[in-house]
Design an enzyme around this catalytic site. Structure first.
Site, PDB file in Angstrom:
ATOM      1  N   CYS A   1       0.856  -1.056   0.114  1.00  0.00           N
ATOM      2  CA  CYS A   1       0.008   0.096   0.156  1.00  0.00           C
ATOM      3  C   CYS A   1       0.755   1.172   0.086  1.00  0.00           C
ATOM      4  O   CYS A   1       2.000   1.311  -0.533  1.00  0.00           O
ATOM      5  CB  CYS A   1      -0.762   0.026   1.075  1.00  0.00           C
ATOM      6  SG  CYS A   1      -0.228  -0.148   2.955  1.00  0.00           S
ATOM      7  N   ALA A   2       0.432   2.112   0.814  1.00  0.00           N
ATOM      8  CA  ALA A   2       1.443   3.393   0.936  1.00  0.00           C
ATOM      9  C   ALA A   2       2.345   3.318   1.948  1.00  0.00           C
ATOM     10  O   ALA A   2       3.662   3.644   1.908  1.00  0.00           O
ATOM     11  CB  ALA A   2       0.550   4.481   0.968  1.00  0.00           C
TER      12      ALA A   2
END
Length: 116
Positions: free
Chosen positions: A84-85
Site C-alpha cells: 500500500c502506501a
C-alpha cells in the site's frame, strides 16, 4: 500544557508507534524480492486514485475495502505480495488473506519499499 500533560501525550504517541510497528510486520526486502521472482501475484491495496498515480510493475489494484469480495481474483497456488502506501493497509490485507486460507502471503509494506 503542563509537564504531566506532555508526558501523557508522549506516552500515547510512543504506544501508537510501537503498536503500529507490531501490527505492520513488513517482510524484509530480500523475502519480497524472492517471492516476486518466484512468480508472486502482486496486489496493490491502495485506492484506485493512488494506484493511478503510480504502481509497481505488474501489480493489480484491489483496494483494501473491496478485498473480501474479490478474493477469487487472487490465486491460492502461488505467493501473494501485498503493498500500500505505508504498510498499514497491506498488513490488514495480509490478515484477511491468511484468515481466508492463503498460505503464502507477504506484506511488502509501502510502494517505496518494494525492490526495484
Amino acid at each position: 500544557m503542563d509537564g504531566w500533560t506532555w508526558a501523557v501525550v508522549a506516552a500515547v504517541g510512543l504506544a501508537f508507534l510501537v503498536a503500529r510497528r507490531l501490527l505492520v510486520r513488513r517482510a524484509p526486502a530480500e523475502v519480497v524480492l524472492q517471492q516476486i521472482k518466484a512468480g508472486a501475484k502482486i496486489v496493490d491495496v491502495r485506492t484506485p486514485g493512488e494506484f493511478a498515480g503510480g504502481a509497481y510493475p505488474g501489480a493489480v489494484n484491489i483496494p483494501l475495502q473491496a478485498l473480501r469480495g474479490r478474493l477469487r481474483e487472487i490465486p491460492r497456488d502461488r505467493p501473494v505480495v501485498l503493498y500500500c502506501a505505508s504498510g498499514m493497509r497491506s498488513a490488514s490485507a495480509a490478515r484477511i488473506l491468511e484468515q481466508a486460507g492463503y498460505a503464502q502471503v507477504v506484506n511488502a509494506g509501502g510502494l517505496h519499499q518494494l525492490p526495484t
